[in-house]
Design an enzyme around this catalytic site. Structure first.
Site, PDB file in Angstrom:
ATOM      1  CG  HIS A   1       3.053  -2.161  73.516  1.00  0.00           C
ATOM      2  ND1 HIS A   1       4.227  -2.882  73.409  1.00  0.00           N
ATOM      3  CD2 HIS A   1       2.656  -1.935  72.243  1.00  0.00           C
ATOM      4  CE1 HIS A   1       4.526  -3.076  72.142  1.00  0.00           C
ATOM      5  NE2 HIS A   1       3.580  -2.520  71.405  1.00  0.00           N
TER       6      HIS A   1
ATOM      7  CG  ASP B   1       5.583  -4.734  75.943  1.00  0.00           C
ATOM      8  OD1 ASP B   1       4.345  -4.830  75.981  1.00  0.00           O
ATOM      9  OD2 ASP B   1       6.178  -3.984  75.140  1.00  0.00           O
TER      10      ASP B   1
ATOM     11  CB  SER C   1       3.719  -4.615  68.893  1.00  0.00           C
ATOM     12  OG  SER C   1       4.438  -3.421  68.759  1.00  0.00           O
TER      13      SER C   1
END
Length: 320
Positions: A27, A58, A136
């Protein structure tokens, strides 16, 4: 169509150093136009390019062509699955500053969970360490090795973060090795099922007393399982692993998870051996596994629109 935006994430170099691989979240690079990376403690930015992206899990793999970037870089080994209540460290560059941030937490749950970016369900580890925007793609460390990748948090809760565990990371990496750098995805069995915790239902199916499994209600025609399995079968084993009446199996001591994890760890084209109870017989059947083939895609990441908007007019091809 979305307007162009800017985001910040974290990544880490995977051993061996000679492979020149950087892992981060999918992402973080979805629909990317330009990617810049910099090493901790350095202000110099380098241009990176995407080698592979797995939106379902992801995870994205990047590389940098400039040799200077790889000088004095320490790669990290990926291995191990932390135990419940074991302490881990989340490393990243979250919102609130430009320098590296390290937070500590404990493993509070290991289960299959929804991956919001790829809209799929895979194994995930829940931790109580703070995981915020910017974390992330950051490595989650246990000692000197990586046991996961930070990727999402539960905004409605407090200190509930999720990391991608080693089995999912290794599946992504092996998938690329098997397919010459191309990502194919995670397999599904292509069935709908219900639990068999009702003893009267098991009696109606004439199942032996100690036999367990799940009742298949539907098979999807897009999968090979449609040729081998039937609605009304009781799925009792997958590759030799016994399936309980609630659809779980013993993952590790005192931890049970949905048997879908067993399916997701296979690769496209693998043949699984399943056991089913059908018409009073316990049958062993081969089923070729495949990645999902939806008529309507569950996401459109990195897919350019088939139309063009100019001056309020929409142009789209009517024929091929």
């Amino acid at each position: 169509m979305h307007q162009q935006t800017k985001c910040t994430a974290t990544g880490f170099v995977v051993a061996p150093l000679g492979s020149r691989r950087i892992l981060t979240n999918a992402h973080a690079v979805a629909n990317q136009v330009d990617i810049k990376v910099r090493k901790h403690g350095s202000a110099q930015r380098f241009t990176a390019r995407v080698l592979a992206v797995g939106h379902e899990c992801d995870i994205a793999m990047l590389t940098v062509d400039d040799d200077e970037f790889w000088e004095d870089v320490q790669p990290l080994e990926i291995n191990g699955l932390p135990a419940m209540q074991e302490s881990v460290m989340v490393v990243g560059f979250p919102t609130g500053g430009d320098n590296v941030c390290v937070t500590k937490g404990v493993v509070s749950r290991i289960d299959r969970s929804n991956y919001s970016h790829g809209r799929t369900t895979l194994l995930a580890i829940q931790v109580d360490a703070a995981i915020n925007s910017g974390n992330s793609g950051g490595p989650v460390l246990l000692g000197d090795h990586v046991v996961g990748i930070a990727f999402q948090c539960l905004t409605s809760g407090e200190n509930i973060g999720y990391i991608i565990p080693v089995p999912v990371i290794n599946h992504f990496l092996e998938d690329l090795e098997r397919n010459s750098g191309k990502y194919t995805g995670f397999c599904e069995l292509g069935i709908s099922w219900q639990s068999l915790e009702n003893p009267d239902m098991k009696a109606a199916l004439a199942m032996p007393k100690k036999m367990t499994g799940v009742y298949i209600t539907k098979t999807e025609p897009m999968y090979d399982s449609h040729k081998q399995l039937e609605a009304g079968d009781v799925l009792t084993h997958f590759n030799g692993v016994e399936i309980a009446d609630d659809g779980t199996f013993l993952f590790r001591e005192a931890v049970r998870i949905n048997f879908g994890h067993l399916v997701s760890q296979a690769f496209h084209g693998d043949v699984a051996h399943v056991k089913v109870w059908r018409n009073g017989q316990h049958l062993s059947l081969p089923v070729q596994l495949s990645t999902p083939q939806q008529l309507v895609p569950v996401h459109s990441h990195d897919v350019r629109p088939s139309y063009f908007i100019y001056g309020g007019l929409v142009f789209t091809p009517l024929t091929s």
